[in-house]
Enzyme design. Sequence first.
Site, PDB file in Angstrom:
ATOM      1  N   LYS A 114       0.828  -1.214   0.000  1.00 18.77           N
ATOM      2  CA  LYS A 114       0.000   0.000   0.000  1.00 18.77           C
ATOM      3  C   LYS A 114       0.866   1.269   0.000  1.00 18.77           C
ATOM      4  O   LYS A 114       0.465   2.278  -0.575  1.00 18.77           O
ATOM      5  CB  LYS A 114      -0.991  -0.016   1.172  1.00 18.77           C
ATOM      6  CG  LYS A 114      -2.069  -1.069   0.966  1.00 18.77           C
ATOM      7  CD  LYS A 114      -3.387  -0.750   1.629  1.00 18.77           C
ATOM      8  CE  LYS A 114      -4.440  -1.725   1.126  1.00 18.77           C
ATOM      9  NZ  LYS A 114      -5.697  -1.707   1.840  1.00 18.77           N
ATOM     10  N   LYS A 196      -3.999  -9.900  -6.297  1.00 21.88           N
ATOM     11  CA  LYS A 196      -5.330 -10.263  -5.780  1.00 21.88           C
ATOM     12  C   LYS A 196      -6.394  -9.270  -6.248  1.00 21.88           C
ATOM     13  O   LYS A 196      -6.084  -8.104  -6.531  1.00 21.88           O
ATOM     14  CB  LYS A 196      -5.310 -10.367  -4.262  1.00 21.88           C
ATOM     15  CG  LYS A 196      -5.307  -9.055  -3.531  1.00 21.88           C
ATOM     16  CD  LYS A 196      -5.778  -9.254  -2.096  1.00 21.88           C
ATOM     17  CE  LYS A 196      -5.902  -7.889  -1.433  1.00 21.88           C
ATOM     18  NZ  LYS A 196      -6.765  -7.840  -0.312  1.00 21.88           N
ATOM     19  N   LYS A 199     -10.780  -4.210  -3.959  1.00 22.64           N
ATOM     20  CA  LYS A 199     -11.870  -3.253  -4.173  1.00 22.64           C
ATOM     21  C   LYS A 199     -11.359  -1.856  -4.494  1.00 22.64           C
ATOM     22  O   LYS A 199     -12.103  -1.039  -5.016  1.00 22.64           O
ATOM     23  CB  LYS A 199     -12.841  -3.258  -2.991  1.00 22.64           C
ATOM     24  CG  LYS A 199     -12.265  -2.840  -1.667  1.00 22.64           C
ATOM     25  CD  LYS A 199     -13.372  -2.811  -0.617  1.00 22.64           C
ATOM     26  CE  LYS A 199     -13.139  -3.818   0.492  1.00 22.64           C
ATOM     27  NZ  LYS A 199     -11.920  -3.586   1.266  1.00 22.64           N
TER      28      LYS A 199
HETATM   29  N1  AQP Z   1      -9.101 -11.154  -3.524  1.00 23.15           N
HETATM   30  C1  AQP Z   1      -9.503 -11.679  -2.383  1.00 23.15           C
HETATM   31  N2  AQP Z   1      -9.711 -13.018  -2.293  1.00 23.15           N
HETATM   32  C2  AQP Z   1     -10.145 -13.569  -1.132  1.00 23.15           C
HETATM   33  N3  AQP Z   1     -10.394 -12.852  -0.013  1.00 23.15           N
HETATM   34  C3  AQP Z   1     -10.208 -11.526  -0.065  1.00 23.15           C
HETATM   35  N4  AQP Z   1     -10.365 -10.532   0.852  1.00 23.15           N
HETATM   36  C4  AQP Z   1     -10.034  -9.347   0.301  1.00 23.15           C
HETATM   37  N5  AQP Z   1      -9.667  -9.524  -0.977  1.00 23.15           N
HETATM   38  C5  AQP Z   1      -9.751 -10.869  -1.239  1.00 23.15           C
HETATM   39  C6  AQP Z   1     -10.834 -10.755   2.204  1.00 23.15           C
HETATM   40  O1  AQP Z   1     -11.911  -9.863   2.431  1.00 23.15           O
HETATM   41  C7  AQP Z   1     -11.882  -9.450   3.786  1.00 23.15           C
HETATM   42  C8  AQP Z   1     -11.981  -7.972   3.880  1.00 23.15           C
HETATM   43  O2  AQP Z   1     -10.826  -7.369   3.421  1.00 23.15           O
HETATM   44  P1  AQP Z   1     -10.534  -5.866   3.848  1.00 23.15           P
HETATM   45  O3  AQP Z   1     -11.603  -4.981   3.373  1.00 23.15           O
HETATM   46  O4  AQP Z   1     -10.251  -5.789   5.282  1.00 23.15           O
HETATM   47  O5  AQP Z   1      -9.215  -5.461   3.182  1.00 23.15           O
HETATM   48  P2  AQP Z   1      -8.362  -6.028   2.080  1.00 23.15           P
HETATM   49  O6  AQP Z   1      -7.930  -7.420   2.398  1.00 23.15           O
HETATM   50  O7  AQP Z   1      -7.267  -5.035   1.891  1.00 23.15           O
HETATM   51  O8  AQP Z   1      -9.383  -6.057   0.853  1.00 23.15           O
HETATM   52  P3  AQP Z   1      -9.309  -5.343  -0.510  1.00 23.15           P
HETATM   53  O9  AQP Z   1     -10.540  -5.688  -1.251  1.00 23.15           O
HETATM   54  O10 AQP Z   1      -8.009  -5.631  -1.197  1.00 23.15           O
HETATM   55  O11 AQP Z   1      -9.378  -3.808  -0.106  1.00 23.15           O
HETATM   56  P4  AQP Z   1      -8.417  -2.653  -0.492  1.00 23.15           P
HETATM   57  O12 AQP Z   1      -8.378  -2.635  -1.989  1.00 23.15           O
HETATM   58  O13 AQP Z   1      -9.013  -1.435   0.099  1.00 23.15           O
HETATM   59  O14 AQP Z   1      -7.082  -2.988   0.119  1.00 23.15           O
HETATM   60  C9  AQP Z   1     -10.632 -10.019   4.423  1.00 23.15           C
HETATM   61  O15 AQP Z   1     -10.986 -11.174   5.157  1.00 23.15           O
HETATM   62  C10 AQP Z   1      -9.786 -10.368   3.244  1.00 23.15           C
HETATM   63  O16 AQP Z   1      -8.928 -11.446   3.520  1.00 23.15           O
END
Ligand code: AQP
Length: 331
Positions: A114, A196, A199
């Site tokens: 990040k 991965k 969002k």
């Molecule tokens: N690609 C993924 N595959 C499986 N699980 C995923 N999670 C996130 N992306 C994937 C799981 O979703 C939960 C919530 O995640 P989060 O919002 O706490 O943050 P993150 O992991 O950083 O998710 P994002 O979507 O990638 O958000 P941004 O883009 O803002 O960083 C967690 O249980 C995570 O494992």
Amino acid sequence: MQDKKMIFSGVQPSGCITLGNYIGAIKNWVKLQKDYRCIYSVVDMHSITVRQNPKELRARALQFLALYMACGIDPDESIMFFQSHVPAHAELSWVLSCNTYMGELSRMTQFKDKSAKHEDNINAGLFTYPVLMAADILLYGTDLVPVGVDQKQHLELARDIAIRFNHLYGDTFTVPEGYIPPVGARVMSLQDPTSKMSKSDPNPNGYIWVLDEPDVIVKKLKKAVTDSEGVIEYREGKHGVNNLLSIYGAIVGKTPREAALEFEGQGYGNLKMRVAEAVCEELRPVQEKYKAISEDKSYLESVYKAGAEKAGELAEKTLRKVYDKVGFVLR
Ligand code: AQP
């Protein structure tokens, strides 16, 4: 009820809830709520580690809550609340940050990723994010944390912090275990299947939003990056095809290898269409329920207010214990 093990999990409202969040986290939350005491938070405090538009953040947080319910989280069974409504999260986070080493936080790969993406805003919150996450989990005596593979390292750190604190101050925290789904724990970007699905991806073709219309889902999957071999197999190096098979498998209840056998001898076009059909079918009831729930603003408010009250009571008990252990004069 009291004998059931405790689960805590959350998603940060930093973008649209993706198919990755759904398969890797929320779909499993629904299954777990019958057998465990579950607390599911919209972790809004985490999301401001990256700059957010305040108006959009507020709307998205409410949308997340409605989506949790649309996906099947039942407010009569599970506690749902906004993290910022329970001040104990920030308070415990401070105590835990005084028991976490800079070296540990520097090793977190999400911080490195990040920071690279947001070079203009490498803030202290981004660095201490895993400590707030540890506070989220430890406040509720959590036994099990359902997360995708990407959060494994943060969960390990939460365990290390809990063990360290217990060692220094006497038994205080339950040491949590991770619950990583057997299939779909790491859904990859449709445009770059070596990263991965996220969002906050600036390219919306990389992710499927759970509220994407069926024609959008079909379009995004048709554009999904595969390879030039034209062979449907689940094996090392076939990132795009492996991802499509994993998504399909997670939805229909098969391993990616079993899914590959189903598509043996077929072309990528057909695979993409079948994955699109499965995804649309899976998300259709979620989208229908979401429409009804999101229109009922007073119902949403009653859910998050009751949730914060219940979570707040549990959290306060732990915080009081912690403040006592570290030597603060109790209020
Ligand atoms: N690609 C993924 N595959 C499986 N699980 C995923 N999670 C996130 N992306 C994937 C799981 O979703 C939960 C919530 O995640 P989060 O919002 O706490 O943050 P993150 O992991 O950083 O998710 P994002 O979507 O990638 O958000 P941004 O883009 O803002 O960083 C967690 O249980 C995570 O494992």
